[in-house]
Design a protein around this motif. Structure first.
Motif, PDB file in Angstrom:
ATOM      1  N   SER A 125       0.712  -1.312   0.025  1.00 60.92           N
ATOM      2  CA  SER A 125      -0.063  -0.036   0.168  1.00 60.92           C
ATOM      3  C   SER A 125       0.881   1.255  -0.262  1.00 60.92           C
ATOM      4  CB  SER A 125      -1.122   0.202   1.098  1.00 60.92           C
ATOM      5  OG  SER A 125      -1.675   1.061   1.342  1.00 60.92           O
ATOM      6  N   TRP A 126       2.082   1.181   0.728  1.00 61.95           N
ATOM      7  CA  TRP A 126       2.760   2.351   0.872  1.00 61.95           C
ATOM      8  C   TRP A 126       3.518   2.636  -0.393  1.00 61.95           C
ATOM      9  CZ3 TRP A 126       7.826   3.556  -0.252  1.00 61.95           C
ATOM     10  CH2 TRP A 126       8.538   4.939   0.398  1.00 61.95           C
ATOM     11  N   ILE A 127       3.935   1.576  -1.138  1.00 64.72           N
ATOM     12  CA  ILE A 127       4.523   1.552  -2.525  1.00 64.72           C
ATOM     13  C   ILE A 127       3.599   2.270  -3.331  1.00 64.72           C
ATOM     14  CG2 ILE A 127       5.535   0.642  -4.507  1.00 64.72           C
ATOM     15  CD1 ILE A 127       7.568   0.429  -2.332  1.00 64.72           C
ATOM     16  N   ASN A 128       2.230   1.688  -3.565  1.00 68.13           N
ATOM     17  CA  ASN A 128       1.443   2.308  -4.387  1.00 68.13           C
ATOM     18  C   ASN A 128       0.908   3.720  -4.077  1.00 68.13           C
ATOM     19  OD1 ASN A 128       1.257  -0.159  -5.582  1.00 68.13           O
ATOM     20  ND2 ASN A 128      -0.405  -0.946  -4.522  1.00 68.13           N
TER      21      ASN A 128
ATOM     22  N   GLU B  30      13.046   5.062  -9.102  1.00 67.07           N
ATOM     23  CA  GLU B  30      13.855   3.889  -9.417  1.00 67.07           C
ATOM     24  C   GLU B  30      14.064   2.975  -8.249  1.00 67.07           C
ATOM     25  OE1 GLU B  30      17.481   5.202 -11.526  1.00 67.07           O
ATOM     26  OE2 GLU B  30      16.088   5.025 -13.411  1.00 67.07           O
ATOM     27  N   LYS B  31      14.003   3.296  -7.012  1.00 65.14           N
ATOM     28  CA  LYS B  31      14.232   2.448  -6.152  1.00 65.14           C
ATOM     29  C   LYS B  31      13.066   1.603  -5.600  1.00 65.14           C
ATOM     30  CE  LYS B  31      18.612   3.189  -5.352  1.00 65.14           C
ATOM     31  NZ  LYS B  31      19.461   1.959  -5.277  1.00 65.14           N
ATOM     32  N   ILE B  32      11.865   2.396  -5.980  1.00 66.52           N
ATOM     33  CA  ILE B  32      10.493   1.632  -5.375  1.00 66.52           C
ATOM     34  C   ILE B  32       9.793   1.125  -6.599  1.00 66.52           C
ATOM     35  CG2 ILE B  32      10.335   3.333  -3.709  1.00 66.52           C
ATOM     36  CD1 ILE B  32       8.256   4.840  -5.027  1.00 66.52           C
ATOM     37  N   GLY B  33      10.531   0.962  -7.959  1.00 69.44           N
ATOM     38  CA  GLY B  33      10.075   0.521  -9.253  1.00 69.44           C
ATOM     39  C   GLY B  33       8.779   0.951  -9.927  1.00 69.44           C
ATOM     40  N   MET B  34       9.064   2.499  -9.993  1.00 64.49           N
ATOM     41  CA  MET B  34       7.905   3.252 -10.544  1.00 64.49           C
ATOM     42  C   MET B  34       8.584   3.420 -12.112  1.00 64.49           C
ATOM     43  SD  MET B  34       6.628   7.140  -9.744  1.00 64.49           S
ATOM     44  CE  MET B  34       6.510   8.521 -10.852  1.00 64.49           C
ATOM     45  N   PRO B  35       7.751   3.145 -12.826  1.00 67.70           N
ATOM     46  CA  PRO B  35       8.128   3.466 -14.393  1.00 67.70           C
ATOM     47  C   PRO B  35       8.253   5.293 -14.519  1.00 67.70           C
ATOM     48  CG  PRO B  35       6.403   2.243 -14.371  1.00 67.70           C
ATOM     49  CD  PRO B  35       6.567   2.515 -12.836  1.00 67.70           C
ATOM     50  N   LEU B  36       9.317   5.847 -15.232  1.00 63.45           N
ATOM     51  CA  LEU B  36       9.307   6.921 -15.366  1.00 63.45           C
ATOM     52  C   LEU B  36       9.217   7.666 -16.736  1.00 63.45           C
ATOM     53  CD1 LEU B  36      12.853   7.409 -13.362  1.00 63.45           C
ATOM     54  CD2 LEU B  36      10.632   8.604 -12.648  1.00 63.45           C
ATOM     55  N   ASN B  37       8.600   8.668 -17.092  1.00 61.39           N
ATOM     56  CA  ASN B  37       8.626   9.328 -18.307  1.00 61.39           C
ATOM     57  C   ASN B  37       9.797  10.025 -18.591  1.00 61.39           C
ATOM     58  OD1 ASN B  37       7.819  10.880 -20.536  1.00 61.39           O
ATOM     59  ND2 ASN B  37       5.936  11.578 -19.541  1.00 61.39           N
ATOM     60  N   ARG B  38      10.656   9.244 -19.170  1.00 55.34           N
ATOM     61  CA  ARG B  38      11.996   9.850 -19.642  1.00 55.34           C
ATOM     62  C   ARG B  38      11.944  10.916 -20.664  1.00 55.34           C
ATOM     63  NH1 ARG B  38      16.300   6.438 -18.660  1.00 55.34           N
ATOM     64  NH2 ARG B  38      17.316   6.824 -20.823  1.00 55.34           N
TER      65      ARG B  38
END
Length: 620
Positions: free
Chosen positions: A62-65, A387-395
């Motif tokens: 839940s925290w990650i999301n 990047e540490k929590i696995g969130m995709p980035l809009n590069r």
């Protein structure tokens, strides 16, 4: 924004003495390649103080999301990141418009009960803080407006205020002798009528208000000569007054005025919708157009499609709409768009409803969508945490931001090396190669700042964190300080060391002493001096208490662990440190700065927490 980088105590800016320096570049091919990923910056080695943890398990799914959602909302239209605190704090005005938008499609907030709890809490704050007797600005709105948003939102959600009688008395106190309601010099009669109706007030005795509004309605006539803007203004006023008269149970539809107005709408407006839309009216004027056509039964399939197509053309990439032509969705524009779409017989797209739901706060209500500009430091922190929590980035968006932020590090001074270093580190984190022009600019700007610091800021060595990041930029870009100058700086720093291992003059403030000592160690390592003095290490280790350093708080803890990493030491009580960090996890994403912090978690604090875990060897 809550805090700036390094905001725990005042940093005194001194008048600085000039220092003779010598700068030179490495020849091309010998250290001048500054493409990210190809230069080994002088950074502390990751310690092996604890076993690695899975952040998703350790912090919770839940925290990650929640953190991912808030980071997405914190990415601005320019591609950079701003604080995540601003993505969760609800306001009455945003809640009012978003609830109205959902109501238009027969929906309610996902967590309607929490929203009701929050609204009643806001009601108590309004009542108790102002006693409804003084002018009182609340969340950027005046007292009357906030009560209006509160009462009408509760009404939409089939609820009522807990202090209805007191609010009714306040509303009635704004009534004038002619029956109008006025607050702070503004006619608020239509809003007052709506509030009183929502509060269940018996309005049968408001004869003077009926007369006042009936006269206003009589004087609201269509323009004699066709004019798109004046016609839109007429429709806006027409809808406002008919709604208020209807709540007062005035049979306005049988009046000659209404019949004349309806005839005008049928004969002129229904046939000139295309002309009205070509003037690019704002959404708050398009909604009355659709409402008036709907009310007079003159909305044809063709006019419905014309209005719908116009509104949809204004939809933004985030699914929302903006009343002021900006490139991000906000509550007012989105409400007027949704209401108009429904009036044309259509349904809003799923991404529009998704936009609204994105801004629903777990605290209750809806947060205030805002347009800000990304900041270089926060952008680096956002990319690092993502990047540490696995969130995709809009590069692509971030790269676009960086190409601008390299030259304009707003909101920071161009003489502050921290933002420039953050831009470089973000390029590096994303493995984006700088263009030759960008490399030259970065190198030249680093050289300029190095000259500036060496000439004017050597007296602030122990208190200015700009020195550390500047020296790291020097190494990254191939800018070199003369060896004699470097030796003088090292000697100057070492001359400030005390017998107990601390640095700087005596002070009663242990946080200042700790800060100066940490900065001295970091500076010495940035200058190439491998400082591992055990007395200094023991001092820093001894300052750990209750699991952290400083307050304890995350910034001082992060700085202490980073300094110990350069010296090859693990904290004395690593498990207490891990527990301290975990205790600051905010359940709705992000980290708190210290125990008892009421700020709902921030990006800077989250970076400090995750980076500290990284330094300890707890995360990969």
């Amino acid at each position: 924004m809550k805090r700036v980088f390094c905001s725990l105590f005042f940093i005194l800016i001194l008048t600085l003495a000039s220092v003779s320096i010598g700068l030179y570049y490495h020849p091309a091919g010998k250290g001048s390649n500054i493409a990210p990923g190809k230069t080994a910056l002088l950074r502390p080695s990751t310690l092996k103080c604890v076993q690695k943890v899975n952040l998703r398990n350790w912090l919770g799914e839940s925290w990650i999301n929640y953190t991912i959602k808030r980071l997405h909302l914190a990415q601005q239209p320019d591609g950079g990141f701003t604080e995540i605190v601003d993505t969760i704090t609800p306001t009455l005005i945003s809640t009012y418009y978003f609830v109205k938008a959902l109501n238009a499609v027969n929906q309610t907030p996902v967590n309607v009960n929490q929203t009701l709890v929050w609204l009643h809490r806001e009601e108590a704050a309004l009542i108790n803080s102002s006693n409804l007797s003084n002018d009182y600005a609340y969340a950027g709105q005046d007292k009357f407006s906030n009560l209006y948003y509160l009462v009408t939102t509760l009404n939409i959600l089939n609820s009522t205020p807990l202090n209805s009688d007191e609010i009714i008395d306040f509303v009635l106190s704004t009534r004038k002798k002619n029956g109008a309601f006025e607050y702070d010099g503004v006619d608020v009669t239509d809003k007052a009528v709506e509030m009183l109706h929502a509060l269940g007030y018996n309005m049968s005795g408001l004869h003077d208000t009926r007369d006042y509004l009936s006269e206003e309605f009589k004087n609201t006539t269509p323009p004699r000569v066709w004019d798109e803007f004046e016609t839109m203004k007429f429709l806006l006023r027409f809808n406002t007054l008919t709604k208020a008269l209807g709540l007062l149970q005035v049979d306005y539809t049988s009046t000659d005025v209404y019949k004349e107005d309806a005839t005008f709408i049928k004969a002129n407006i229904s046939k000139r919708v295309d002309s009205l839309l070509k003037s690019n009216p704002p959404l708050f004027m398009v909604e009355p157009l659709a409402e008036s056509l709907h009310m007079t039964h003159t909305m044809t399939p063709s006019t419905s499609e014309e209005i719908y197509d116009y509104v949809i053309s204004l939809k933004l990439p985030d699914g929302g709409f903006n009343l002021f032509g900006k490139d991000y969705g906000e509550f007012q524009g989105t409400y007027y768009a949704v209401k108009t779409i429904v009036l044309t017989g259509h349904k809003p797209d799923e991404d529009t409803i998704g936009f609204i739901e994105n801004w629903e706060s777990p605290l209750g209500g809806f947060a205030f969508p805002f347009q800000g500009h990304g900041g270089p430091i926060l952008t680096y922190m956002g990319v690092y945490v993502a990047e540490k929590i696995g969130m995709p980035l809009n590069r692509t968006a971030i790269a676009k931001y960086l190409s601008s932020a390299l030259y304009n590090r707003w909101p920071y001074s161009s003489d502050n090396p921290g933002p420039l270093y953050s831009v470089y580190m973000t390029y590096r984190a994303l493995n984006i190669t700088l263009s030759p022009v960008e490399k030259d600019y970065l190198r030249n700007e680093t050289a300029r700042l190095t000259e500036l610091y060496l000439h004017n800021r050597t007296d602030s060595l122990l208190m200015d964190t700009g020195w550390v990041v500047l020296l790291r930029l020097d190494q990254a870009t191939g800018v070199r300080i003369g060896e004699n100058t470097k030796k003088r700086l090292i000697q100057k720093i070492l001359s400030e060391r005390n017998p107990d291992g601390t640095f700087g003059p005596p002070s009663n403030n242990t946080v200042v002493i700790l800060y100066r000592t940490e900065n001295a160690v970091l500076l010495l390592h940035a200058l190439g001096y491998n400082y591992t003095n055990e007395t200094t290490a023991k001092f820093i280790l001894s300052m750990e208490h209750d699991g952290g350093w400083g307050g304890p708080d995350l910034y001082n803890t992060y700085e202490a662990v980073g300094t110990l990493a350069y010296m090859g030491h693990c904290p004395k009580d690593v498990q207490s440190l891990m527990s301290f960090i975990h205790s600051l996890k905010y359940k709705y994403g992000g980290f708190l700065f210290y125990k008892g912090d009421k700020s709902h978690g921030g990006l800077q604090e989250t970076y400090f927490a995750v980076r500290t875990l990284d330094l300890l060897g707890a995360v990969g």
